[in-house]
Scaffold this motif. Structure first.
Motif: not given
Length: 199
Positions: A18-19, A129, A133, A192
């Motif tokens: 995950s991000g 992201t 994943q 981000d």
């Protein structure tokens, strides 16, 4: 403390791609956690999402107990929230097909571009992201390089039938669905952007 630090309480490997895995706890947007849980459910089913949420609950409770967060609820999306209508429509497809659809949506690709991708095509690509994943949760085949594949008579073949199955199962074209999906998710702030503001 970072989200990954909570691994000392319970295995959070299901969130590793995950991000927010290496993001500070106070900077994690709940909508990113919710999106991650939705992808887990669409890829692996409701029981996998339940297990991931349960692990998250344990970690959040311990983080609160240790003073890492003011309240464990900072890390927990609403457990009763359902997956979106778009996700519900996608859930009618098989696992590999769902993965390809979600990947295409994440990378803004056509279904044809997606089903013709090979694992080697990912080298050097900067995936979103969500796409990273998804790609990480796919099982690679020993004898083929297709990113999205299915088995037919013992052979691994690409999901070349996905565009046709889309037309059979869905009430709208891929382009209409993709535009609708993007407009629904446009107001969600990308992680981000959150990371950039935190620096």
């Amino acid at each position: 403390m970072r989200f990954s630090d909570m691994n000392c309480f319970v295995d959070l490997g299901c969130f590793e791609k995950s991000g927010f895995y290496d993001v500070r706890l106070e900077e994690i947007p709940l909508n990113e956690v919710q999106s991650c849980l939705n992808r887990i459910e669409l890829m692996d089913g409701a029981s996998a999402r339940h297990d991931a949420f349960h692990r998250l609950q344990i970690a959040a409770e311990q983080a609160e107990h240790n003073g890492w967060v003011k309240s464990g609820s900072q890390l927990l999306p609403d457990p009763l929230s359902n997956i979106s209508e778009a996700s519900f429509l996608i859930s009618r497809f098989e696992r590999g097909e769902r993965a390809a659809i979600l990947f295409a949506l994440s990378e803004d690709l056509s279904l044809l571009e997606t089903i013709t991708m090979k694992r080697s095509d990912l080298r050097g690509l900067k995936l979103s992201t969500a796409a990273a994943q998804i790609a990480d949760r796919l099982t690679p085949h020993l004898h083929c390089d297709w990113l999205f594949w299915r088995e037919s008579n013992g052979l691994a073949i690409p999901l070349s039938n996905l565009p046709g199955r889309w037309r059979q199962k869905m009430p709208m074209s891929w382009e209409q669905f993709r535009q609708s999906y993007q407009s629904q998710t446009a107001d969600v702030q990308p992680l981000d952007t959150v990371k950039a503001r935190a620096k």
